[in-house]
Design an enzyme around this catalytic site. Structure first.
Site, PDB file in Angstrom:
ATOM      1  N   GLU A  24      11.329 -36.877 -33.887  1.00 36.59           N
ATOM      2  CA  GLU A  24      11.042 -37.254 -35.273  1.00 36.59           C
ATOM      3  C   GLU A  24      12.264 -37.837 -35.974  1.00 36.59           C
ATOM      4  O   GLU A  24      12.171 -38.841 -36.684  1.00 36.59           O
ATOM      5  CB  GLU A  24      10.514 -36.033 -36.045  1.00 36.59           C
ATOM      6  CG  GLU A  24      10.190 -36.349 -37.502  1.00 36.59           C
ATOM      7  CD  GLU A  24       9.672 -35.152 -38.277  1.00 36.59           C
ATOM      8  OE1 GLU A  24       9.585 -34.049 -37.687  1.00 36.59           O
ATOM      9  OE2 GLU A  24       9.366 -35.322 -39.471  1.00 36.59           O
ATOM     10  N   GLU A 141       4.033 -38.559 -44.272  1.00 38.91           N
ATOM     11  CA  GLU A 141       3.907 -38.108 -42.875  1.00 38.91           C
ATOM     12  C   GLU A 141       3.214 -39.235 -42.119  1.00 38.91           C
ATOM     13  O   GLU A 141       2.013 -39.482 -42.274  1.00 38.91           O
ATOM     14  CB  GLU A 141       3.069 -36.823 -42.800  1.00 38.91           C
ATOM     15  CG  GLU A 141       3.753 -35.608 -43.404  1.00 38.91           C
ATOM     16  CD  GLU A 141       4.772 -34.931 -42.466  1.00 38.91           C
ATOM     17  OE1 GLU A 141       5.035 -35.480 -41.365  1.00 38.91           O
ATOM     18  OE2 GLU A 141       5.296 -33.866 -42.831  1.00 38.91           O
TER      19      GLU A 141
END
Ligand SMILES: [Zn+2]
Length: 253
Positions: A24, A141
């Site tokens: 990430e 997100e």
């Protein structure tokens, strides 16, 4: 000046979510730096501060402190999801009102216009960066790292660039940012088929104090003495050139 604080999630010893060979922290950093470059290169009246400019470990408090101390107008935190699911969702702090909710509406919409993700909706959550930032704050997100389909998209740098572009379009619309002019007002004193003619005129202009250059455009050697974002500046130089005996024209290119 609109001050945008961009916070690429995680970093350093905290990789964030991992899956399908991706981390990430790397994806959020790539999106964030591309977003910063778009805002600074293409828009006027915007400044950017990043929570990290490389793969550093930065605590959540350090991030919100940096935004608060800088006096940011907007806090944008960029993340990649995990835990089973697919698509895009955005978060604001529970109970916040406009303008934060308006920014969420606009940025959420602009991202989904250019990014091929399922819409999981506009949500609220008690996240540190949303709660402890003193300015309107949004957390995005961008797909699920542990979903094969999303991860395959996130492996493409052009897909990450599209995510950045969507965020930029949203911020530009939310804060009414003005695009930098891409065309310039050129001041030209001559155009020739034969290069030596253009060189001679350029030399004459230089002798009279003009900063002349010869440029080949569409088969013509053009003698240019200036290029400006502002038409006023171009007109003023053209007037000076005419007073010095040159046949100056101004055109936008
Ligand atoms: Zn995250």
């Amino acid at each position: 000046m609109v001050k945008v604080f961009i916070d690429p999630g995680h970093g350093g010893s905290d990789p964030g979510a991992v899956g399908n060979g991706l981390q990430e922290k790397t994806l959020t950093f790539q999106i964030a730096t591309t977003l910063r470059d778009i805002l600074l290169n293409e828009y006027e009246g915007v400044s950017v501060l990043m929570s990290r400019t490389g793969d550093q470990t930065v605590s959540l408090s350090q991030r919100t402190d940096a935004a608060n101390n800088w006096g940011a107008d907007f806090y944008l935190s960029i993340h990649i999801n995990a835990g089973g699911g697919t698509g895009f969702e955005s978060y604001v702090y529970p109970g916040v009102a406009a303008p934060t909710t308006t920014y969420q509406d606009i940025i959420h919409e602009e991202i989904l216009k250019v990014v091929e993700f399922a819409n999981r909706g506009e949500k609220t959550a008690n996240f540190h960066v949303l709660r402890e930032s003193n300015m309107p704050a949004l957390l995005t997100e961008n797909g699920f790292i542990d979903n094969t389909n999303d991860a395959n998209k996130l492996k493409s740098s052009s897909f990450l660039a599209a995510i950045a572009r969507g965020h930029a379009n949203g911020i530009a619309r939310a804060f009414s940012l003005t695009k930098k002019p891409t065309a310039l007002y050129k001041v030209q004193i001559g155009a020739f088929r034969i290069k030596s003619n253009a060189d001679n005129l350029a030399a004459e202009a230089r002798a009279k104090g003009f900063d002349a250059v010869v440029l080949l455009r569409d088969g013509l050697y053009k003698v240019q003495i200036g290029a400006f974002a502002s038409k006023e500046n171009a007109d003023s130089l053209a007037a000076k050139a005419r007073a010095a005996g040159f046949d100056a024209i101004v055109y936008l290119e």
